[in-house]
Design a protein around this motif. Structure first.
Motif, PDB file in Angstrom:
ATOM      1  N   GLU A  56       0.851  -1.256  -0.048  1.00  0.00           N
ATOM      2  CA  GLU A  56       0.125  -0.068  -0.089  1.00  0.00           C
ATOM      3  C   GLU A  56       1.019   1.249   0.123  1.00  0.00           C
ATOM      4  O   GLU A  56       0.691   2.318  -0.745  1.00  0.00           O
ATOM      5  N   ALA A  57       1.963   1.336   0.683  1.00  0.00           N
ATOM      6  CA  ALA A  57       2.644   2.460   0.930  1.00  0.00           C
ATOM      7  C   ALA A  57       3.433   2.616  -0.611  1.00  0.00           C
ATOM      8  O   ALA A  57       3.504   3.821  -0.884  1.00  0.00           O
ATOM      9  N   TYR A  58       3.992   1.668  -1.132  1.00  0.00           N
ATOM     10  CA  TYR A  58       4.483   1.924  -2.320  1.00  0.00           C
ATOM     11  C   TYR A  58       3.601   2.117  -3.538  1.00  0.00           C
ATOM     12  O   TYR A  58       3.665   3.329  -4.273  1.00  0.00           O
ATOM     13  N   ALA A  79       2.895   5.860  -3.157  1.00  0.00           N
ATOM     14  CA  ALA A  79       4.096   6.812  -3.456  1.00  0.00           C
ATOM     15  C   ALA A  79       4.014   6.917  -5.128  1.00  0.00           C
ATOM     16  O   ALA A  79       4.205   8.029  -5.617  1.00  0.00           O
ATOM     17  N   VAL A  80       3.817   5.795  -5.777  1.00  0.00           N
ATOM     18  CA  VAL A  80       3.556   5.804  -7.127  1.00  0.00           C
ATOM     19  C   VAL A  80       2.505   6.788  -7.626  1.00  0.00           C
ATOM     20  O   VAL A  80       2.657   7.274  -8.648  1.00  0.00           O
ATOM     21  N   LEU A  81       1.316   6.320  -7.125  1.00  0.00           N
ATOM     22  CA  LEU A  81       0.087   7.036  -7.585  1.00  0.00           C
ATOM     23  C   LEU A  81       0.188   8.500  -7.409  1.00  0.00           C
ATOM     24  O   LEU A  81      -0.189   9.355  -8.022  1.00  0.00           O
ATOM     25  N   ALA A  82       0.992   8.928  -6.369  1.00  0.00           N
ATOM     26  CA  ALA A  82       1.048  10.347  -6.050  1.00  0.00           C
ATOM     27  C   ALA A  82       1.831  11.277  -7.196  1.00  0.00           C
ATOM     28  O   ALA A  82       1.504  12.313  -7.076  1.00  0.00           O
ATOM     29  N   THR A  83       2.719  10.458  -7.931  1.00  0.00           N
ATOM     30  CA  THR A  83       3.235  11.064  -8.871  1.00  0.00           C
ATOM     31  C   THR A  83       2.620  11.724  -9.841  1.00  0.00           C
ATOM     32  O   THR A  83       2.756  12.728 -10.552  1.00  0.00           O
ATOM     33  N   GLY A  84       1.067  11.188  -9.966  1.00  0.00           N
ATOM     34  CA  GLY A  84       0.305  11.849 -11.045  1.00  0.00           C
ATOM     35  C   GLY A  84      -0.594  12.986 -10.333  1.00  0.00           C
ATOM     36  O   GLY A  84      -1.388  13.467 -11.078  1.00  0.00           O
ATOM     37  N   MET A  85      -0.236  13.223  -9.193  1.00  0.00           N
ATOM     38  CA  MET A  85      -0.843  14.397  -8.518  1.00  0.00           C
ATOM     39  C   MET A  85      -2.570  14.394  -8.468  1.00  0.00           C
ATOM     40  O   MET A  85      -3.098  15.305  -8.857  1.00  0.00           O
ATOM     41  N   GLY A 117       9.390   6.289  -2.943  1.00  0.00           N
ATOM     42  CA  GLY A 117       8.886   6.533  -1.511  1.00  0.00           C
ATOM     43  C   GLY A 117      10.186   6.860  -0.611  1.00  0.00           C
ATOM     44  O   GLY A 117      10.539   8.069  -0.382  1.00  0.00           O
ATOM     45  N   SER A 118      10.517   5.924   0.016  1.00  0.00           N
ATOM     46  CA  SER A 118      11.652   6.036   1.178  1.00  0.00           C
ATOM     47  C   SER A 118      12.155   4.528   0.997  1.00  0.00           C
ATOM     48  O   SER A 118      11.746   3.584   0.662  1.00  0.00           O
ATOM     49  N   ARG A 119      13.383   4.799   1.937  1.00  0.00           N
ATOM     50  CA  ARG A 119      14.256   3.339   2.156  1.00  0.00           C
ATOM     51  C   ARG A 119      13.303   2.184   2.768  1.00  0.00           C
ATOM     52  O   ARG A 119      13.388   1.277   2.223  1.00  0.00           O
ATOM     53  N   MET A 149      10.790   0.974   0.327  1.00  0.00           N
ATOM     54  CA  MET A 149      11.467  -0.005  -0.644  1.00  0.00           C
ATOM     55  C   MET A 149      11.652  -1.512  -0.136  1.00  0.00           C
ATOM     56  O   MET A 149      11.494  -2.292  -0.553  1.00  0.00           O
ATOM     57  N   ARG A 150      12.378  -1.211   1.403  1.00  0.00           N
ATOM     58  CA  ARG A 150      12.562  -2.544   1.943  1.00  0.00           C
ATOM     59  C   ARG A 150      11.380  -3.193   2.199  1.00  0.00           C
ATOM     60  O   ARG A 150      11.509  -4.612   1.857  1.00  0.00           O
ATOM     61  N   ALA A 151      10.227  -2.805   2.906  1.00  0.00           N
ATOM     62  CA  ALA A 151       8.964  -3.417   2.792  1.00  0.00           C
ATOM     63  C   ALA A 151       8.545  -3.978   1.547  1.00  0.00           C
ATOM     64  O   ALA A 151       7.877  -5.188   1.546  1.00  0.00           O
ATOM     65  N   GLN A 152       8.843  -3.170   0.514  1.00  0.00           N
ATOM     66  CA  GLN A 152       8.223  -3.812  -1.009  1.00  0.00           C
ATOM     67  C   GLN A 152       8.932  -5.083  -1.415  1.00  0.00           C
ATOM     68  O   GLN A 152       8.321  -5.908  -1.879  1.00  0.00           O
ATOM     69  N   LEU A 153      10.289  -4.774  -1.304  1.00  0.00           N
ATOM     70  CA  LEU A 153      11.045  -6.000  -1.761  1.00  0.00           C
ATOM     71  C   LEU A 153      10.872  -7.207  -0.723  1.00  0.00           C
ATOM     72  O   LEU A 153      10.751  -8.443  -1.224  1.00  0.00           O
ATOM     73  N   ALA A 154      10.556  -7.016   0.602  1.00  0.00           N
ATOM     74  CA  ALA A 154      10.227  -8.133   1.550  1.00  0.00           C
ATOM     75  C   ALA A 154       8.905  -8.712   1.022  1.00  0.00           C
ATOM     76  O   ALA A 154       8.766 -10.076   0.936  1.00  0.00           O
ATOM     77  N   HIS A 155       8.144  -7.724   0.563  1.00  0.00           N
ATOM     78  CA  HIS A 155       6.706  -8.265   0.192  1.00  0.00           C
ATOM     79  C   HIS A 155       6.748  -9.187  -0.971  1.00  0.00           C
ATOM     80  O   HIS A 155       6.041 -10.134  -1.083  1.00  0.00           O
ATOM     81  N   LEU A 156       7.750  -8.834  -1.885  1.00  0.00           N
ATOM     82  CA  LEU A 156       7.996  -9.688  -3.034  1.00  0.00           C
ATOM     83  C   LEU A 156       8.483 -11.052  -2.732  1.00  0.00           C
ATOM     84  O   LEU A 156       8.014 -12.173  -3.488  1.00  0.00           O
ATOM     85  N   LEU A 157       9.118 -11.141  -1.589  1.00  0.00           N
ATOM     86  CA  LEU A 157       9.874 -12.517  -1.343  1.00  0.00           C
ATOM     87  C   LEU A 157       8.596 -13.455  -0.804  1.00  0.00           C
ATOM     88  O   LEU A 157       8.942 -14.522  -0.662  1.00  0.00           O
TER      89      LEU A 157
END
Length: 282
Positions: free
Chosen positions: A118-120, A123-129, A169-171, A174-182
């Protein structure tokens, strides 16, 4: 003051949800404040949802079902409501994605939407303002429910290594996102491969694409440009996409080696670090 604005239930899924919430609340003899107290929110929020000023979350829908004893009515409806918050041009694809039996995707820039935290995603969707960021994030999270249904689609994801290194987003995000992929290593219906930098030129340097397969529908190939998305059911396009995807899979690391690379990037690039001591040292 209680908002009693009239609604047209046929105007949209959101209007239908709001009008039915009001109707069933009143039938139960509850005020907005009383229903809010039962489902742990404010009466103001109940009123805003009833008048379509706010979009209900799945949690709100489930609590409303329990409080009003509506046998899952709002829980079934909220998926349609959230999907209606997606960009108009994306909604047809989301509807087909929900029906697909096989999803394959190559992502050149970022983690695939169905695998985002959700956090990732925020951050992605916010780039479209966008004006309604919360609603878009909720809609993306709702899309991911297809991966946990009783018969989920087989989902095969090839991620460019760039998606692991690009800090979104932030470090911590990203860490949580990569952990989620695992975590998908334990999911029999999801496979993640990484296309490493060392692969060099490859079959989809032109960018990302998705392919959807169905039991009773022609295969769909989906791509996006800066403004919108494009779907094609052309057999020639499907064959070309399948050929290119086969080459991408062949060039990518195995699922096991991909997990090792994700782990390495997570630990080396996004490791937990203590805040630096900014005191001067003589």
């Amino acid at each position: 003051m209680v908002n009693i604005r009239a609604l047209d239930p046929s105007a949209s899924p959101l209007d239908y949800f709001g009008s039915e919430l009001r109707r069933k609340r009143e039938a139960a003899g509850l005020t907005q404040k009383e229903l809010g107290a039962i489902i742990f929110c404010t009466g103001s929020l109940v009123g805003q949802i009833e008048t379509t000023l706010k979009v209900p979350t799945r949690e709100f829908a489930e609590r409303a079902d329990a409080a009003l004893m509506t046998d899952g009515f709002f829980s079934r409806l909220v998926g349609l409501v959230l999907r209606s918050q997606l960009p108009t041009w994306f909604q047809p694809y989301a509807e087909l994605e929900a029906r697909a039996t096989y999803v394959s995707t190559y992502q050149a820039q970022m983690v695939y939407g169905l695998l985002q935290t959700e956090a990732y995603a925020r951050a992605v969707l916010a780039t479209g303002m966008p004006d309604q960021l919360d609603e878009l994030v909720a809609a993306r999270m709702e899309r991911q429910r297809i991966l946990t249904r009783e018969q989920p689609p087989l989902t095969w994801v090839v991620l460019d290594e760039a998606a692991l290194h690009r800090p979104i987003g932030s470090r911590e995000i990203m860490r949580a996102q990569l952990a989620h992929l695992l975590t998908f290593q334990l999911n029999r219906s999801v496979r993640v491969q990484v296309l490493p930098f060392e692969a060099g030129e490859h079959a989809s340097l032109v960018g990302s694409f998705n392919a959807l397969r169905f039991d009773d529908h022609p295969e769909i190939v989906y791509t996006e440009d800066l403004i919108s998305g494009h779907m094609s059911a052309s057999p020639d396009t499907a064959r070309e996409a399948a050929l290119r995807y086969a080459h991408l899979q062949a060039s990518a690391l195995s699922v096991e080696d991909s997990a090792a690379l994700i782990t390495r990037v997570m630990e080396e690039r996004y490791a937990h670090t203590s805040a630096p001591d900014e005191r001067a040292v003589a």
